[in-house]
Design an enzyme around this catalytic site. Sequence first.
Site, PDB file in Angstrom:
ATOM      1  N   SER A   1       8.263  -1.533  15.556  1.00 53.17           N
ATOM      2  CA  SER A   1       9.230  -2.392  15.171  1.00 53.17           C
ATOM      3  C   SER A   1      10.428  -2.507  16.141  1.00 53.17           C
ATOM      4  CB  SER A   1       9.821  -1.973  13.681  1.00 53.17           C
ATOM      5  OG  SER A   1       8.927  -1.538  12.726  1.00 53.17           O
TER       6      SER A   1
ATOM      7  N   ASP B   1       7.286 -15.019  16.570  1.00 54.26           N
ATOM      8  CA  ASP B   1       7.554 -16.190  15.727  1.00 54.26           C
ATOM      9  C   ASP B   1       6.564 -17.070  15.042  1.00 54.26           C
ATOM     10  OD1 ASP B   1      10.559 -15.370  15.850  1.00 54.26           O
ATOM     11  OD2 ASP B   1      11.179 -17.192  16.547  1.00 54.26           O
TER      12      ASP B   1
ATOM     13  N   GLN C   1      -9.168  -5.188  -9.771  1.00 54.32           N
ATOM     14  CA  GLN C   1      -9.041  -4.801 -11.099  1.00 54.32           C
ATOM     15  C   GLN C   1      -9.654  -5.448 -12.068  1.00 54.32           C
ATOM     16  OE1 GLN C   1      -7.198  -1.995 -11.750  1.00 54.32           O
ATOM     17  NE2 GLN C   1      -7.040  -2.144 -13.967  1.00 54.32           N
TER      18      GLN C   1
ATOM     19  N   GLY D   1     -13.379  -4.566 -12.611  1.00 54.60           N
ATOM     20  CA  GLY D   1     -13.352  -3.305 -13.082  1.00 54.60           C
ATOM     21  C   GLY D   1     -14.263  -2.504 -12.027  1.00 54.60           C
TER      22      GLY D   1
ATOM     23  N   GLU E   1       2.216  -7.876  13.755  1.00 58.48           N
ATOM     24  CA  GLU E   1       3.334  -8.857  14.075  1.00 58.48           C
ATOM     25  C   GLU E   1       4.645  -8.905  13.253  1.00 58.48           C
ATOM     26  OE1 GLU E   1       1.772 -12.788  14.904  1.00 58.48           O
ATOM     27  OE2 GLU E   1      -0.054 -11.684  15.512  1.00 58.48           O
TER      28      GLU E   1
ATOM     29  N   THR F   1       6.305  -5.684  10.245  1.00 55.27           N
ATOM     30  CA  THR F   1       6.161  -5.218   8.819  1.00 55.27           C
ATOM     31  C   THR F   1       6.891  -5.991   7.946  1.00 55.27           C
ATOM     32  OG1 THR F   1       7.971  -3.589   8.850  1.00 55.27           O
ATOM     33  CG2 THR F   1       5.615  -2.702   9.696  1.00 55.27           C
ATOM     34  N   SER F   2       6.643  -6.118   6.519  1.00 51.03           N
ATOM     35  CA  SER F   2       7.230  -6.766   5.647  1.00 51.03           C
ATOM     36  C   SER F   2       8.615  -6.463   5.574  1.00 51.03           C
ATOM     37  CB  SER F   2       6.733  -6.492   4.201  1.00 51.03           C
ATOM     38  OG  SER F   2       5.605  -7.134   4.154  1.00 51.03           O
TER      39      SER F   2
HETATM   40  C1  LIG Z   1      -4.963  -2.999  13.260  1.00 56.00           C
HETATM   41  C2  LIG Z   1      -3.472  -3.228  14.321  1.00 56.00           C
HETATM   42  C3  LIG Z   1      -3.742  -4.125  15.261  1.00 56.00           C
HETATM   43  C4  LIG Z   1      -2.590  -4.392  16.206  1.00 56.00           C
HETATM   44  N1  LIG Z   1      -2.522  -5.099  16.936  1.00 56.00           N
HETATM   45  C5  LIG Z   1      -1.533  -5.073  17.833  1.00 56.00           C
HETATM   46  C6  LIG Z   1      -1.442  -6.102  19.153  1.00 56.00           C
HETATM   47  O1  LIG Z   1      -2.351  -6.649  19.461  1.00 56.00           O
HETATM   48  N2  LIG Z   1      -0.322  -5.864  19.902  1.00 56.00           N
HETATM   49  C7  LIG Z   1       0.690  -5.220  19.730  1.00 56.00           C
HETATM   50  O2  LIG Z   1       1.344  -5.304  20.506  1.00 56.00           O
HETATM   51  N3  LIG Z   1       0.780  -4.522  18.485  1.00 56.00           N
HETATM   52  C8  LIG Z   1      -0.136  -4.315  17.677  1.00 56.00           C
HETATM   53  N4  LIG Z   1      -0.125  -3.723  16.669  1.00 56.00           N
HETATM   54  C9  LIG Z   1       1.145  -2.795  16.256  1.00 56.00           C
HETATM   55  C10 LIG Z   1       1.956  -3.472  15.264  1.00 56.00           C
HETATM   56  O3  LIG Z   1       2.528  -4.631  15.491  1.00 56.00           O
HETATM   57  C11 LIG Z   1       2.870  -2.184  14.711  1.00 56.00           C
HETATM   58  O4  LIG Z   1       2.070  -1.269  14.225  1.00 56.00           O
HETATM   59  C12 LIG Z   1       3.910  -2.699  13.829  1.00 56.00           C
HETATM   60  O5  LIG Z   1       5.007  -3.816  14.455  1.00 56.00           O
HETATM   61  C13 LIG Z   1       4.902  -1.711  13.337  1.00 56.00           C
HETATM   62  O6  LIG Z   1       5.153  -0.691  14.139  1.00 56.00           O
HETATM   63  P1  LIG Z   1       4.864   0.877  13.903  1.00 56.00           P
HETATM   64  O7  LIG Z   1       3.407   1.263  13.576  1.00 56.00           O
HETATM   65  O8  LIG Z   1       5.547   1.488  15.232  1.00 56.00           O
HETATM   66  O9  LIG Z   1       5.869   1.238  12.878  1.00 56.00           O
HETATM   67  P2  LIG Z   1       7.366   1.532  12.837  1.00 56.00           P
HETATM   68  O10 LIG Z   1       8.207   0.565  13.662  1.00 56.00           O
HETATM   69  O11 LIG Z   1       7.609   3.277  13.271  1.00 56.00           O
HETATM   70  O12 LIG Z   1       7.698   1.822  11.370  1.00 56.00           O
HETATM   71  C14 LIG Z   1       7.316   2.631  10.432  1.00 56.00           C
HETATM   72  C15 LIG Z   1       8.063   2.261   9.082  1.00 56.00           C
HETATM   73  O13 LIG Z   1       9.401   2.140   9.100  1.00 56.00           O
HETATM   74  C16 LIG Z   1       9.747   0.836   8.690  1.00 56.00           C
HETATM   75  N5  LIG Z   1      11.145   0.340   9.409  1.00 56.00           N
HETATM   76  C17 LIG Z   1      11.115   0.429  10.913  1.00 56.00           C
HETATM   77  N6  LIG Z   1      12.229  -0.111  11.173  1.00 56.00           N
HETATM   78  C18 LIG Z   1      13.068  -0.370  10.031  1.00 56.00           C
HETATM   79  C19 LIG Z   1      14.118  -0.990   9.856  1.00 56.00           C
HETATM   80  N7  LIG Z   1      15.015  -1.523  10.874  1.00 56.00           N
HETATM   81  N8  LIG Z   1      14.528  -1.434   8.635  1.00 56.00           N
HETATM   82  C20 LIG Z   1      13.714  -0.996   7.678  1.00 56.00           C
HETATM   83  N9  LIG Z   1      12.487  -0.510   7.943  1.00 56.00           N
HETATM   84  C21 LIG Z   1      11.977  -0.075   9.082  1.00 56.00           C
HETATM   85  C22 LIG Z   1       8.507  -0.109   9.083  1.00 56.00           C
HETATM   86  O14 LIG Z   1       8.594  -1.133   8.361  1.00 56.00           O
HETATM   87  C23 LIG Z   1       7.389   0.988   8.574  1.00 56.00           C
HETATM   88  O15 LIG Z   1       7.284   0.880   7.240  1.00 56.00           O
HETATM   89  C24 LIG Z   1      -1.109  -3.480  15.682  1.00 56.00           C
HETATM   90  C25 LIG Z   1      -1.212  -2.656  14.631  1.00 56.00           C
HETATM   91  C26 LIG Z   1      -2.213  -2.354  14.081  1.00 56.00           C
HETATM   92  C27 LIG Z   1      -2.241  -1.340  12.929  1.00 56.00           C
END
Ligand SMILES: Cc1cc2nc3c(=O)[nH]c(=O)nc-3n(C[C@H](O)[C@H](O)[C@H](O)COP(=O)(O)OP(=O)(O)OC[C@H]3O[C@@H](n4cnc5c(N)ncnc54)[C@H](O)[C@@H]3O)c2cc1C
Length: 387
Positions: free
Chosen positions: A132, A242, A342, A345, A369, A371-372
């Site tokens: 993130s 974006d 669900q 069943g 791309e 997280t929510s």
């Molecule tokens: C199957 C898969 C394919 C992927 N493909 C690519 C790819 O092709 N290229 C690429 O570059 N990346 C890729 N990713 C990486 C993906 O974009 C990241 O996993 C994602 O952006 C989240 O980063 P993180 O896993 O480091 O989680 P973290 O950033 O460590 O976040 C952990 C938790 O903390 C929350 N969090 C973090 N910061 C905040 C904040 N400021 N406020 C509130 N909550 C927060 C997050 O929402 C999450 O719930 C991929 C990931 C997966 C799982």
Amino acid sequence: MHFELTESQLMIQAAAREFAQSEIAPVAAQFDVSGEFPAKNIRKAGELGFMGVEVPEEYGGAGLDSISFVLMLEEIAYADAAHATIMSVNNSLYNNGILQFGSEQQKHRFVTPVASGRAIGCYGLTEPQSGSDAANMRTRAILSADGSHYLLNGKKSWITSGPVADYMVMFAVTDPAAKSRGITAFILDCKQPGFIRGKTEPKLGIRASATCEIEFTDYRVPVADRLGREGEGFAIAMTILDQGRVGIAAQANGIARAAYDAALSYVKERRAFGAQIGSFQMIQAKIADMKTRLSASRLLMLQAAWAKQAAKTSGARTTTEGSMAKLFASETAMFNAHTALQIHGGMGYSKELPLERYFRDAKITEIYEGTSEIQRLVIARQETGIR
Ligand SMILES: Cc1cc2nc3c(=O)[nH]c(=O)nc-3n(C[C@H](O)[C@H](O)[C@H](O)COP(=O)(O)OP(=O)(O)OC[C@H]3O[C@@H](n4cnc5c(N)ncnc54)[C@H](O)[C@@H]3O)c2cc1C
């Protein structure tokens, strides 16, 4: 205002549906179990123009609009979300970035083979310590003394199509003191020395889309393969995301619609207490909620795709539209997959039906791309102006 699709949009939607139902749907469960990369189908998708939908024909693409792209991807994801992941990265994160920020020579050399399906592209932003918080990346690019190339060292993680990719759009730090303004974008040839692929990640869902770590050890990237200017990389990465998020909305809507359609048929077939389960009010409420969310989600996706297309001439950013579409669609995909399971069943829990796969696949759309949580943060920042 009118809601009709154009003839060419209807044509690509129908072509994608035909391809997805005849070539992908019959093998989706098998690829989910094996986790094998569906190379043959991806090549065929390229031949049909699906690997470069918005890429102009002069660079090997189909030369269509952003709405055509989401309609295509939704049909693919309806059959299998893993295929849609591979196609989304190629179209949005890879081709789109080079088309917007690349030189003429870069477009011909790096977009043409990928848009025509002869090669695979990937996108490297995430690192082990920075997802993130992408600006916290550590991969370093140091310009050589003679100014001819950069030397790359570092590690990217979670790279979709990393195990099979031919080319990569990636980001590295060129000026650590400048923080996010010290990040630069590059295009790499994955076959060059110093590009080291890690093991394929075992995943919950989208299992046929191969994901791995990539390590760079003294990888030499010619200055001619820098994307944009030094220090522009973070802005390039965010602009690409974006627009990429509209594709994830399409993927999520494909899953949400597949789950909804399965639930709709099952409530008419399955009987309990001497009646169709669709006659029970609690089941009816689930159908109504799934259908309403799905329709709202598709409208947000189409709005974002329309804005993305308009931005190609106006140059406007479509940050809020892309984030809203992705946020709502990914939560709709989770809701519909959960609710449809669900409704089925015990059968919903069985690997004999695709419900449990929809449920596992839907989850990724709330994570990659952005997280929510990050989508909510982006939308709120755009609205309030508070950072
Ligand atoms: C199957 C898969 C394919 C992927 N493909 C690519 C790819 O092709 N290229 C690429 O570059 N990346 C890729 N990713 C990486 C993906 O974009 C990241 O996993 C994602 O952006 C989240 O980063 P993180 O896993 O480091 O989680 P973290 O950033 O460590 O976040 C952990 C938790 O903390 C929350 N969090 C973090 N910061 C905040 C904040 N400021 N406020 C509130 N909550 C927060 C997050 O929402 C999450 O719930 C991929 C990931 C997966 C799982």
